[in-house]
Design an enzyme around this catalytic site. Structure first.
Site, short mmCIF file in Angstrom:
data_model
loop_
_atom_site.label_atom_id
_atom_site.label_comp_id
_atom_site.label_asym_id
_atom_site.label_seq_id
_atom_site.Cartn_x
_atom_site.Cartn_y
_atom_site.Cartn_z
CG ASN A 22 -2.26 1.18 1.17
OD1 ASN A 22 -1.67 2.16 1.15
ND2 ASN A 22 -3.20 0.45 1.44
CG HIS A 75 -5.98 -0.46 -1.15
ND1 HIS A 75 -7.47 -0.81 -0.55
CD2 HIS A 75 -5.57 0.87 -0.86
CE1 HIS A 75 -7.62 0.42 -0.79
NE2 HIS A 75 -6.84 0.64 -0.08
CD GLU A 77 -5.22 -6.27 -1.61
OE1 GLU A 77 -4.50 -5.17 -1.31
OE2 GLU A 77 -6.76 -6.94 -0.58
CB SER A 104 -9.87 -9.96 4.63
OG SER A 104 -11.27 -9.70 4.40
CB CYS A 121 -11.11 -3.06 0.26
SG CYS A 121 -10.47 -2.48 -1.19
CB CYS A 177 -8.53 -5.15 -2.99
SG CYS A 177 -7.58 -3.31 -3.30
CG ASP A 185 -5.66 2.38 2.92
OD1 ASP A 185 -5.66 2.63 2.39
OD2 ASP A 185 -4.96 1.12 3.50
O1 LIG Z 1 -7.63 -4.82 0.75
C1 LIG Z 1 -7.23 -4.33 1.57
C2 LIG Z 1 -7.55 -2.87 2.15
C3 LIG Z 1 -7.19 -1.97 2.68
N1 LIG Z 1 -5.84 -1.45 2.00
C4 LIG Z 1 -5.12 -2.51 1.12
O2 LIG Z 1 -3.82 -2.09 1.41
N2 LIG Z 1 -5.74 -3.67 0.68
#
Ligand SMILES: O=c1cc[nH]c(=O)[nH]1
Length: 193
Positions: free
Chosen positions: A81, A92, A94, A116, A118, A121, A181
């Protein structure tokens, strides 16, 4: 030229940390393919958590992601992130790993995420047809696992206690940043009302 990390190199936290910090494009020149074959899912999750730690050390949100090829287990993308670091409202763990891998067919790949996913993502994971997602923390956040399964993505939970502790520490230190976030600015404003 002989690789620096070979099939005989022990899988240690230090070696995984080097792999986490190296640019993905440099890995084929430094890490022998046979070393990647030795890496378990737990080892790959450790690399993702080391990326989360890197982000935390930079003052950012501690979430990392790693994408591997299902057959060779080679890392084809990774990142963390950078909402704070790049002043980017949406980069993020992902999405950072997916951007690093580039525009390709992900249907024979697995994405490891330390938290997990969001809503956004999770949507990207099924829209880009990942075959599998491995989630390192459903203690601090969860919610999209069932939806991903219904969309045909295999979801495995592989909690990493160090990653869970790191995320809980960050959330306690920066609750507003965590909310911005994970749920967006709308959630921050709603909570402030
Ligand atoms: O899936 C997520 C949720 C919050 N922040 C991230 O980087 N990924």
């Amino acid at each position: 030229m002989k690789h620096f990390i070979t099939q005989d190199t022990p899988v240690t936290e230090e070696v995984l940390n080097v792999i986490a910090h190296l640019p993905t494009k440099s890995l084929p020149a430094i890490v022998e393919d046979k070393f990647f074959v030795k890496l378990s899912d737990l080892n790959i999750m450790r690399i993702a958590v080391l990326l989360a730690q890197k982000s935390y050390d930079e003052g950012g949100c501690p979430i990392g992601g790693v994408i591997i090829d299902n057959n060779t287990r080679r890392i084809i993308g990774k990142g963390h992130n950078t909402l704070v670091q790049d002043n980017d409202p949406y980069n993020h763990g992902e999405t950072s790993a997916i951007r690093d891998a580039g525009r390709q067919d992900f249907s024979n790949t697995t994405i490891f995420t330390t938290l997990s996913p969001c809503d956004t993502c999770a949507t990207l994971i099924y829209m880009r047809q990942f075959s599998r997602v491995v989630v390192g923390d459903v203690t601090n956040a969860s919610g999209n696992e069932q939806m991903l399964r219904e969309k045909g993505v295999k979801v495995d939970i592989l909690e990493d206690p160090v990653g869970i502790e790191l995320y809980a520490k960050y959330r306690a230190e920066k609750p507003e940043l965590d909310m911005e976030d994970w749920k967006g600015l709308a959630a921050v404003r709603k909570a402030a009302r």
